[in-house]
Write a protein that holds these residues in place. Structure first.
Motif, PDB file in Angstrom:
ATOM      1  N   ASP A 187       0.862  -1.183   0.000  1.00 41.58           N
ATOM      2  CA  ASP A 187       0.000   0.000   0.000  1.00 41.58           C
ATOM      3  C   ASP A 187       0.899   1.234   0.000  1.00 41.58           C
ATOM      4  O   ASP A 187       2.114   1.127   0.085  1.00 41.58           O
ATOM      5  N   ASN A 188       0.285   2.396  -0.080  1.00 43.08           N
ATOM      6  CA  ASN A 188       1.030   3.652  -0.056  1.00 43.08           C
ATOM      7  C   ASN A 188       2.041   3.753  -1.186  1.00 43.08           C
ATOM      8  O   ASN A 188       3.127   4.294  -1.030  1.00 43.08           O
ATOM      9  N   LEU A 226       1.292   5.363  -3.825  1.00 43.47           N
ATOM     10  CA  LEU A 226       0.982   6.622  -4.490  1.00 43.47           C
ATOM     11  C   LEU A 226       1.040   7.741  -3.464  1.00 43.47           C
ATOM     12  O   LEU A 226       0.649   7.559  -2.307  1.00 43.47           O
ATOM     13  N   PHE A 227       1.532   8.898  -3.898  1.00 42.92           N
ATOM     14  CA  PHE A 227       1.526  10.048  -3.017  1.00 42.92           C
ATOM     15  C   PHE A 227       0.123  10.639  -3.012  1.00 42.92           C
ATOM     16  O   PHE A 227      -0.437  10.958  -4.062  1.00 42.92           O
ATOM     17  N   ALA A 228      -0.403  10.770  -1.792  1.00 39.83           N
ATOM     18  CA  ALA A 228      -1.835  10.994  -1.641  1.00 39.83           C
ATOM     19  C   ALA A 228      -2.311  12.307  -2.250  1.00 39.83           C
ATOM     20  O   ALA A 228      -3.453  12.436  -2.646  1.00 39.83           O
ATOM     21  N   PRO A 242       3.787   7.758   5.473  1.00 41.36           N
ATOM     22  CA  PRO A 242       4.023   6.341   5.205  1.00 41.36           C
ATOM     23  C   PRO A 242       5.486   6.090   4.845  1.00 41.36           C
ATOM     24  O   PRO A 242       6.066   6.821   4.040  1.00 41.36           O
ATOM     25  N   GLY A 298      -3.268   9.416   2.744  1.00 42.96           N
ATOM     26  CA  GLY A 298      -2.496   8.185   2.813  1.00 42.96           C
ATOM     27  C   GLY A 298      -2.071   7.906   4.245  1.00 42.96           C
ATOM     28  O   GLY A 298      -1.545   8.756   4.928  1.00 42.96           O
ATOM     29  N   PHE A 299      -2.367   6.715   4.706  1.00 49.87           N
ATOM     30  CA  PHE A 299      -1.934   6.343   6.040  1.00 49.87           C
ATOM     31  C   PHE A 299      -1.306   4.983   5.988  1.00 49.87           C
ATOM     32  O   PHE A 299      -1.821   4.068   5.352  1.00 49.87           O
ATOM     33  N   SER A 300      -0.216   4.845   6.639  1.00 51.26           N
ATOM     34  CA  SER A 300       0.501   3.589   6.565  1.00 51.26           C
ATOM     35  C   SER A 300       0.183   2.744   7.769  1.00 51.26           C
ATOM     36  O   SER A 300      -0.154   3.242   8.829  1.00 51.26           O
ATOM     37  N   LEU A 301       0.279   1.441   7.598  1.00 58.48           N
ATOM     38  CA  LEU A 301       0.121   0.554   8.740  1.00 58.48           C
ATOM     39  C   LEU A 301       1.389   0.562   9.568  1.00 58.48           C
ATOM     40  O   LEU A 301       1.384   0.253  10.726  1.00 58.48           O
TER      41      LEU A 301
END
Lengths: 236, 540, 341
Positions: free
Chosen positions: A84-85, A87-89, B164, B269-272
């Motif tokens: 996941d992550n 892509l830059f949000a 992240p 965007g949030f990372s685990l």
């Protein structure tokens, strides 16, 4: 092996991380290689070594015969896709993909065309102007693949790329990966903890336990019951 | 993602906390206005007051701008170098200056930058005879930057570390240079934080009193806070004091609103997990550059602190520590600062929970949404309310007969309220991120209420809560504030003792107490920053 | 464990016990006398503890202090509390505040005969009884300043490179003292004097402590303080380094006073304290604890250091009424002169 086809040689690589000592000595080639093992066995670290985020204490890493051990991650011929992550949000999908062409986002008309093409190829035609937050998890991973496509690097490293997706989507994404691999000839190294994913996608398997490669070879040879207790445990 | 009951409770809690703060200030103001002392009310907006207003705002804006501008490269360098010996101590150090009593920090700054300070001594050795003088706007800015830039850097660092971990790895893999990384990764996060951080510094600088007079060089450097102090203490004109306080709040609120327009979008965007890997900081050139940046920032913070240590070492600690009064003061300080810190954390937690509950509700009404957006900033305005005004108002309400029993509670409340805006800045991003990460999952598993707090929220938020509590306690412990108004023999705190020793020529003793206070603050931040050492290890 | 740490530990635990016992309220005697005063009076170095001990020996009562930051805070506190104040005695106002204090209508005539008191400047008041005084003076560091100013004029017109730290008249009593001093000497020309003096002023601090802190730190070679300040350094630190400059025009005086309240619980007790205040039992304590001059005879001569202090040839003192009437205008005048560029 000295031909131009992608192949990886991790030559007696040693590394200390998180109280664990890694010792890896393995050669890999072929279309899709799965890196398997129980959690905590060092799969991600294995991938980080190839990508250049980790530098070994000793040993060498060779990509297509070239020693890349001391190369900066950006200078290695690899693309990456995480779980996941990717892509830059705050950047829209087109610009996220564009970063794969030019890190400063100075894009020519030709670049824009390539981005559109890659998005179309991954089933994201028309998504270019949207922000990652408005996409589903599967669509975001497709966008990450699209970026890997435009980067045109001979190696594609995947860290549990489908783990966040539901089973149906996972199958479809696996198919897409296989197609893209066949079209581009890229060598895929994929970390996964799912036995069926390994069986379905991977030509070869590198099996890790406690930071060491305990088995490596064609998938049907490695994923056999009774070969190693660790592999039996992995197969469930 | 909350149950209906949880949502109701969160919103009610947040509203109560917000209403409590507003009422606390409003009741004190009304009590003062109603008390009926004659007011000279010689026009609040005469030429003199206009000059004071202009100066207050100019120095506050400059203080905030410089602190933030310096904090950006410092926080970037610190985030880019996630592992080097002593890093954890550097991070702890950043929470220290604001915890110091103002006079202690000011004398430390003067030991370094003053007319006969270390800097001028070096210049003299180099053959420059005319000493550089910092008195005036430059001195005020220097002091405000010393007190506030570390906090700004600390908050920005926390923001950068919340991004992240994959971002850094991807950036490196994609070959993004430092400029691209700044533009695409760091700046969006920093920009999001600037209104909050700059607003906090702006408010602190606007209400600055001792520093402005001490380093301002003359009455040309006067803030509204000085005028409020004068109105309340010397002229005993509570109405004028309250009017000035309201002017101060309105004007600063206006500035804060302008500032909030610049705020960027909230991150999606949030990372685990966040990794501590920063491949972009690994080149030798980057290491040298970051090293130089961090070193100069650290020296800037450390020099005045070491001046405090040097002068503190002259104290006779055997005598100081065998003094019963000292221990009583230390006990009183802790007994006030700890509950004050807890109160600050509680109010902040309630307001943030309420806000998150409203923002996450797709059916929330427009006024409720507006309330949720404005609540943190509104509540933070309490920082602009002079503690002396609050204290005097409540003193009147409590009645002189009850002062001795009410005073400790009032001091605790006021200290808690003054620490609350800082706690808000620490807790809000942490709680928002936590809610995003866990909200859906917890709801899908049917974990609610107490179980949710026990199993999910507390383990996930323990560290930011501990950090917020320790920081708020450190802030309260160094504050002289309203104690001076309620003074009695039974209520002696460490800063009060410090001033008392200074006031009776015992400067060595005062320096000793200052050092002890500094050490106390450091211990508190060590306790609060403990979580920072336990980083996530991602071995998969 | 070394002997040194052992003693330290022993003293620490003793201190902890003392702290615990101090926290308990005292119920030793029936009669209570509550004195509102400023904080440095009651600090353990100040006169407070000794005064309490001495008076309690004679009165069969308990003395309770309520200490606030300074004389100005004292008056504010009193105004806030009004007639419900617990105070029997208010100790620590100065003559610049007595006019406003009287206007509250809370005070009662002291009944103490002050005719025999030796206070320069002829302060007389039937409500407020003086207990000590000090002339304001510029204190200088002899290691930096070889030719101290001989007059206020010298100070105003001297070398601007030699700085002085002064206090703000808007927030502190010494600051107000200097303002009145300059006004007394220069009259209508005060703004011009301030405009010149401004160049010598290093900074204007909110209170005495900050200015004196700058001075002892070596940041400013001169500070506005009291003629008696050098006595502290001579007696307690055995050093002649800090001296007061004698000004030929004369010095402005600060007189500290106490008064009793109309609502005092025990007026006889309050009155007897005011009488005690001008007796040797109280006056003996003042010089080496409050570092001010006594207003009456002490039972033994003052320490030698006090003999070496500057003796002002002339004393300036404005009447409380005059100060109250003009303070605002004069502070504004000061602000204007000091804010000029």
């Amino acid at each position: 092996m000295s031909d131009d086809k992608p192949h990886i040689h991790m030559d007696n690589v040693r590394l200390d991380r998180g109280g664990q000592t890694f010792h890896i000595d393995v050669r890999m080639s072929g279309s899709i290689t799965a890196v398997a093992g129980a959690s905590g066995s060092g799969k991600t670290t294995f991938l980080h070594l190839i990508a250049g985020f980790e530098t070994p204490r000793s040993g060498r890493i060779l990509l297509t015969g070239k020693d890349v051990t001391d190369l900066h991650p950006a200078d290695r011929p690899v693309s990456l896709v995480f779980q996941d992550n990717n892509l830059f949000a705050h950047l829209d999908i087109a610009r996220n993909v564009g970063l794969g062409i030019n890190p400063s986002l100075r894009l020519t008309a030709e670049d824009e065309r390539r981005i559109d093409e890659a998005l179309a190829r991954t089933g994201l035609a028309g998504y270019g102007g949207r922000l990652p937050g408005t996409l589903s998890g599967g669509e975001r991973q497709r966008a990450a693949f699209a970026r890997a496509l435009v980067r045109k690097r001979p190696y594609l490293l995947l860290d549990e790329p489908f783990a966040a997706l539901d089973p149906g989507l996972r199958l479809a994404m696996g198919d897409l990966l296989r197609e893209l691999q066949a079209e581009t000839g890229v060598m895929v190294v994929m970390v996964t903890h799912l036995p069926d994913e390994v069986e379905r996608l991977a030509e070869r398997v590198v099996f890790l336990a406690r930071g060491t490669v305990v088995a490596s070879g064609p998938t049907d040879e490695i994923l056999r019951r009774g070969m190693l207790p660790e592999i039996d445990a992995f197969m469930g | 993602m909350l149950t209906a009951r949880e949502k109701r409770l969160s919103i009610a809690g947040g509203s109560i906390a917000l209403a409590g703060i507003v009422l606390f200030a409003a009741i004190a103001s009304v009590a003062l206005l109603e008390a009926g002392w004659p007011s000279e009310n010689t026009g609040i907006f005469d030429a003199y007051m206009r000059r004071v207003l202009a100066f207050t705002l100019v120095q506050a804006v400059l203080s905030a701008a410089i602190s933030v501008a310096l904090a950006i490269p410092f926080a970037r360098a610190l985030a880019r170098q996630p592992a080097f010996p002593g890093r954890i101590w550097l991070v702890r150090l950043l929470a220290l200056p604001l915890g110091l009593p103002v006079i202690t920090g000011a004398l430390g700054i003067l030991t370094v930058w003053g007319r006969n300070g270390w800097a001028n001594e070096i210049l003299r050795m180099l053959g420059l005879s005319e000493p550089i003088s910092i008195y005036g706007l430059s001195g005020i800015l220097l002091a405000h930057v010393f007190f506030n830039f570390p906090l700004a850097a600390r908050l920005m660092l926390a923001g950068l570390e919340r991004l992240p971990g994959e971002y850094w790895l991807l950036a490196s893999n994609l070959g993004l240079g430092p400029i691209s990384i700044f533009r695409h990764i760091e700046w969006p996060e920093i920009r999001r934080q600037i209104p909050g951080i700059a607003g906090l510094i702006l408010m602190l600088a606007a209400t600055s009193f001792t520093l402005v007079l001490l380093l301002g060089g003359g009455p040309a450097a006067t803030t509204l806070e000085v005028a409020i102090y004068q109105a309340l203490r010397f002229d005993f004109d509570p109405q004028r004091a309250v009017s000035l306080a309201i002017v101060q709040i309105l004007l600063t609120a206006l500035l804060l609103m302008l500032l909030s327009w610049t705020r960027g979008k909230d991150p999606e965007g949030f990372s685990l997990h966040t990794t501590s890997m920063r491949p972009d900081g690994k080149t030798t050139a980057k290491r040298c550059l970051d090293g130089a940046l961090l070193l100069s920032g650290t020296v800037f913070i450390l020099l005045p602190l070491s001046a405090i240590v040097v002068s503190g070492l002259e104290a006779d600690y055997l005598k100081l520590l065998s003094d019963g009064l000292f221990w009583r003061a230390a006990a009183t300080s802790l007994a006030i600062a700890l509950p004050a810190g807890a109160l600050a954390v509680l109010i902040a937690g309630m307001i943030i929970s309420g806000r998150l509950a409203i923002l996450a509700d797709p059916k929330a009404s427009a006024p409720l949404l507006a309330g949720a957006r404005l609540a943190p900033a509104t509540a933070s305005l309490i920082l602009l309310f002079p503690p002396t005004v609050l204290g005097t108002g409540w003193f009147l309400i409590a009645g002189p007969a009850n002062v001795d029993s009410v005073a400790p509670v009032l001091i605790m409340l006021i200290n808690g309220l003054m620490a609350f805006p800082f706690v808000l800045r620490i807790l809000e991003p942490a709680m928002t991120t936590h809610r995003h990460r866990t909200g859906r999952l917890a709801a899908s598993l049917g974990i609610t209420g107490w179980d949710r707090w026990r199993l999910i929220d507390w383990p996930g938020l323990r560290k930011p809560f501990a950090m917020a509590l320790s920081f708020a306690t450190a802030l309260s412990i160094g504050d002289l504030g309203v104690v001076a108004l309620f003074g009695s023999d039974s209520l002696v705190t460490l800063p009060w003792l410090l001033y008392s020793r200074m006031g009776s020529y015992r400067t060595a003793d005062a320096a000793g107490i200052a050092l002890i206070l500094a050490i106390l603050c450091l211990l508190l931040t060590v306790a609060g920053a403990k979580g920072d050492t336990e980083r996530h290890r991602h071995v998969g | 464990m070394t002997a040194r740490t052992k003693t330290l530990l022993a003293r620490l635990s003793a201190a902890a016990l003392t702290a615990a016992s101090l926290a308990l309220p005292a119920f030793a005697a029936d009669k209570q006398l509550t004195i509102y005063t400023y904080e440095s009076f009651t600090s353990e170095w100040g006169p407070g503890p000794k005064v309490k001990e001495a008076f309690e020996k004679t009165c069969n009562c308990t003395v309770n202090y309520v200490a606030v930051a300074d004389g100005v805070a004292l008056l504010s506190r009193l105004k806030l509390e009004g007639s419900s104040s617990k105070a029997d005695i208010v100790l620590g106002l100065d003559t610049n505040l007595t006019d406003e204090a009287k206007a509250t209508g809370l005070f009662e005539a002291s009944g103490v005969d002050t005719a025999a008191l030796k206070v320069p400047g002829d302060f007389r008041d039937d409500t407020f009884v003086p207990y000590d005084y000090g002339h304001f003076a510029v204190i200088y560091d002899t290691q930096t300043i070889k030719n101290p100013p001989q007059s206020l004029k010298d100070l105003v017109e001297g070398d601007p490179a030699q700085k002085i730290a002064i206090q703000d008249p808007r927030t502190s009593t010494p600051g107000l003292g200097l303002l009145l001093w300059v006004k007394s000497v220069y009259g209508d020309k005060a703004p011009e004097a301030w405009a010149k003096l401004k160049n010598r002023v290093l900074t204007v601090t909110p209170g005495w402590s900050e200015a004196y802190g700058l001075f002892t730190k070596g940041e400013a070679p001169m500070v506005l303080s009291y003629v008696t300040s050098p006595a502290y350094h001579m007696v307690e630190e055995k050093t002649d380094r800090y001296q007061a400059a004698a000004f030929s025009e004369g010095h402005y005086i600060q007189i500290e006073v106490a008064g009793m309240l109309k609502n005092a619980h025990d007026k006889d007790l309050a009155r007897s304290f005011l009488s005690f205040m001008v007796s040797p039992g109280f006056q003996d304590i003042i010089p080496t604890t409050n570092w001010m001059m006594p207003v009456a005879d002490t039972s033994s001569p003052l320490p030698d250091a006090f003999g070496k202090l500057v003796k002002p040839t002339k004393t300036f003192l404005m009447s409380p009424e005059e100060v109250a009437k003009n303070r605002k205008a004069w502070v504004d005048e000061w602000l204007a002169a000091m804010s000029l560029n």
